[in-house]
Design a protein around this motif. Sequence first.
Motif, mmCIF file in Angstrom:
data_model
loop_
_atom_site.group_PDB
_atom_site.id
_atom_site.type_symbol
_atom_site.label_atom_id
_atom_site.label_comp_id
_atom_site.label_asym_id
_atom_site.label_seq_id
_atom_site.Cartn_x
_atom_site.Cartn_y
_atom_site.Cartn_z
ATOM 1 N N SER A 170 0.846 -1.184 0.000
ATOM 2 C CA SER A 170 0.000 0.000 0.000
ATOM 3 C C SER A 170 0.882 1.235 0.000
ATOM 4 C CB SER A 170 -0.916 -0.003 1.234
ATOM 5 O OG SER A 170 -1.576 1.238 1.370
ATOM 6 N N LEU A 171 0.810 2.026 -1.073
ATOM 7 C CA LEU A 171 1.655 3.211 -1.207
ATOM 8 C C LEU A 171 1.207 4.350 -0.304
ATOM 9 C CD1 LEU A 171 2.035 3.264 -5.096
ATOM 10 C CD2 LEU A 171 3.732 2.501 -3.446
ATOM 11 N N ASP A 172 -0.049 4.323 0.152
ATOM 12 C CA ASP A 172 -0.590 5.453 0.898
ATOM 13 C C ASP A 172 -0.412 5.316 2.412
ATOM 14 O OD1 ASP A 172 -1.636 6.943 -1.342
ATOM 15 O OD2 ASP A 172 -3.112 5.349 -1.552
ATOM 16 N N PHE A 325 -7.882 4.619 7.783
ATOM 17 C CA PHE A 325 -8.198 3.305 7.233
ATOM 18 C C PHE A 325 -6.984 2.628 6.598
ATOM 19 C CE2 PHE A 325 -12.403 5.439 7.090
ATOM 20 C CZ PHE A 325 -13.064 4.590 7.963
ATOM 21 N N LEU A 326 -5.952 3.403 6.291
ATOM 22 C CA LEU A 326 -4.763 2.813 5.673
ATOM 23 C C LEU A 326 -3.854 2.150 6.701
ATOM 24 C CD1 LEU A 326 -3.932 5.617 3.089
ATOM 25 C CD2 LEU A 326 -4.711 3.303 2.577
ATOM 26 N N PHE A 358 -14.593 -6.459 2.159
ATOM 27 C CA PHE A 358 -14.431 -5.223 2.915
ATOM 28 C C PHE A 358 -13.639 -4.227 2.086
ATOM 29 C CE2 PHE A 358 -11.827 -2.679 5.982
ATOM 30 C CZ PHE A 358 -12.863 -1.877 6.421
ATOM 31 N N PHE A 359 -14.243 -3.050 1.896
ATOM 32 C CA PHE A 359 -13.616 -1.963 1.166
ATOM 33 C C PHE A 359 -13.890 -0.700 1.970
ATOM 34 C CE2 PHE A 359 -13.884 0.997 -2.703
ATOM 35 C CZ PHE A 359 -12.519 1.253 -2.660
ATOM 36 N N SER A 360 -12.860 -0.150 2.587
ATOM 37 C CA SER A 360 -13.056 0.897 3.586
ATOM 38 C C SER A 360 -13.668 2.174 3.014
ATOM 39 C CB SER A 360 -11.732 1.211 4.288
ATOM 40 O OG SER A 360 -10.738 1.608 3.366
#
Length: 752
Positions: A170-172, A325-326, A358-360
């Motif tokens: 995850s880049l973020d 959420f990240l 699940f997709f935040s």
Amino acid sequence: MPRKIAAVSGSCLLLCASAFSVTAWAQPPQASDDTDPSSLPTNAPRQFRAVRVDQPPVIDGIIDDAVWQQANVITDFHQTRPGNGTPTSERTEVYVVYDEDALYVAARMYDSNPELIAAPVIRHGQGMPSDDRLVVILDPFNTGRAGYRFETNLNAARHDSLYTSVTSFSLDWNTIWDVATSVDGESWIAEIEIPFKSIPFDPAIETWGFNFGRAIRRRGEEMAWVSQNRTYNPSVSGQMVGISGISKGVGLDLVPSLSVNRRREYDPATNETSTEPSLDAFYRITPSLNAALTINTDFSATEVDNRQVNLTRFNLFFPEKRDFFLNDSDLFQFGNIGGMASGNDATSLGSRENARPFFSRRLGLSETGAPVDINYGGRISGRVGRWNIGTLAIRQDEFGAVDASDLFVTRISANVLEDSGIGFIYTNGDPASNVDNSVVGVDFKYLNNRLASGRTVEADAWFQQSDTPGLDGDDASFGVGLRMPNATGLRGRMAYKEVQRNFNPAMGYINRADVRDLTADVGYTHFFGGDVWQTAFAGIDAQRIERLEGGLQSQALVYRLLELQTNTRDGISLSYTRNDENVLRPFTLYRDQNRQVAIQPGQYQFSESEISLNTGGQRRVSGRFNYLQGDFYNGERTNISGSVTWNQSRFFVLSANYDWNDISLPQGDFIARLTSVSTQVAFSSTLYWISLLQYDNLSEELGINTRLQWIPRAGQEGFIVLNYNMQDLDKDNTFESAFSDLTVKFRYTFRF
């Protein structure tokens, strides 16, 4: 009521792809001619001993502190590109020490032409695909399954990533750490401090997975301390031994923030000013298990989404960008659903992510993307022994006709075998309606990277089922995938995914239902080993989506005829795509005040050819150009797209993107345009001004997002953000103001 799972039917596409791929896997792997034996896996991992010091070094970008003389010097780097295990063109020296509070890494990266060092990234939090960079990978639990990636360049820009699997990250994601750099006549130097408060760890584990990487972009050169099959990640790492007596402190981070927002709507005219305090608290229950609490969560400074033009009948996928959420988002990943067909050009991002439980982004955002207040929420996440735990509970405020709701998700997995895992997920609640909803699922992931000649095999299997009142039966989804993701020579993937008619993950993501999705790809990469050309690739990517009641929905076959890349990262690619679409209901592509253009029901076969050119991003001026020509349903399409980036200096970057589609159909012609211009100005290493202008003629919206961002140090931020939108609803080239939104926000992290 017994659940019924539809039988899996065969197809010519999958059988052909399976035969090809099985043949590929059946072949014994062979070492390539340019493979150095030192790059191949051995039973004894490469190690170094971290030295504990009493006095920490000063992080100033100069390796002159006496403590660095106590460290073991790591110099045995090798190439992963363009060579494979061959000697590097420049020497690299890495030093590692630690004390009770932090890990310290210093690196001297020699360069015979330091004036040519590429550093186009000038602000924190940005990826560095075109920078000369230093990479540090940490796996504090030494599992080889997950880890943390820290990157920096000559500008001392910080970029951190969280590995969501061994091959993707995850880049973020971001955390608190510090870096300083300098350059002299023969090298550039980086000093890094990573506080133990910033990453989870188990104090009983004294051996960490560890790796280093370095890039020299103008030569297309990648190097690593440990690699396998030209790759390094948490599953391909060395070890740092001797870590003991380290502390997380109290383990408490308090992050209060205050934002003042003024929003103005122009039609009808309204003005609203609000002041919103919020609080995020993070507590380490143990060094490896985290608890988080958020009250009156504020997402006002989150970056805007990049616009997309949709020329299909299926909804688009936009990634999560909100920090809350990240954090620890890897622990909520299920089934590797988005990764089963990653890199397959016949698929879209939406189809790859289809059926995520699940997709935040479903939390705190309405169906139209408007923010919805989150009153409070809590999360417990981390690792306990071989168990990985992620649990999230959110209280979302009411909006429109939707009542306030309690939303819950828990994900638990266990490490099994050498590098594999098994787990389950459970979600409860619907953030977009007043109907009850829950999803339960189980998954298994297999990884083996100890095959001969450094080959790797990965496999996934998962099953999930939703429960929604009024939707009985046919409410399951399941999938399997098999991959051989090799960077050299032959590679291949196969995957199958079924999404039944009533499968409804209210907290997840659905792109299309009542389908079975078959994907496969096979390709071959050749490394030249010369002075100009680095790689050549050719392959075939395929996707076939069938309706469960029978019949084709969509099929794409992409012939990736030739993809060439030079040692200076310039490239050219040629491809040919064959599409089959079976449309049951009309869908609109374009509309204005006088007409609309829609695709009517029917079966369509159409093909297109594409050529792409790009230059290396390390250049002062870089860019890409794509030209696509071919059929489009019952008509024709010409697509021209491209981008230009000017890296004027380490203080100013200008980028422009343009995407132009000229579509001619018997039912009407139209042109779809998408344009964006962005600027980045760095007044110093802590003060930035970033602006983004976006326009597309389908919505006829012109959006401006500009932000002044002050980061005196990691964990302390101030923002002034302006969003301003204009619209041309009657499409007469006269734009009128739609809304403006001005936010001033400050956030400060107190660490204990």
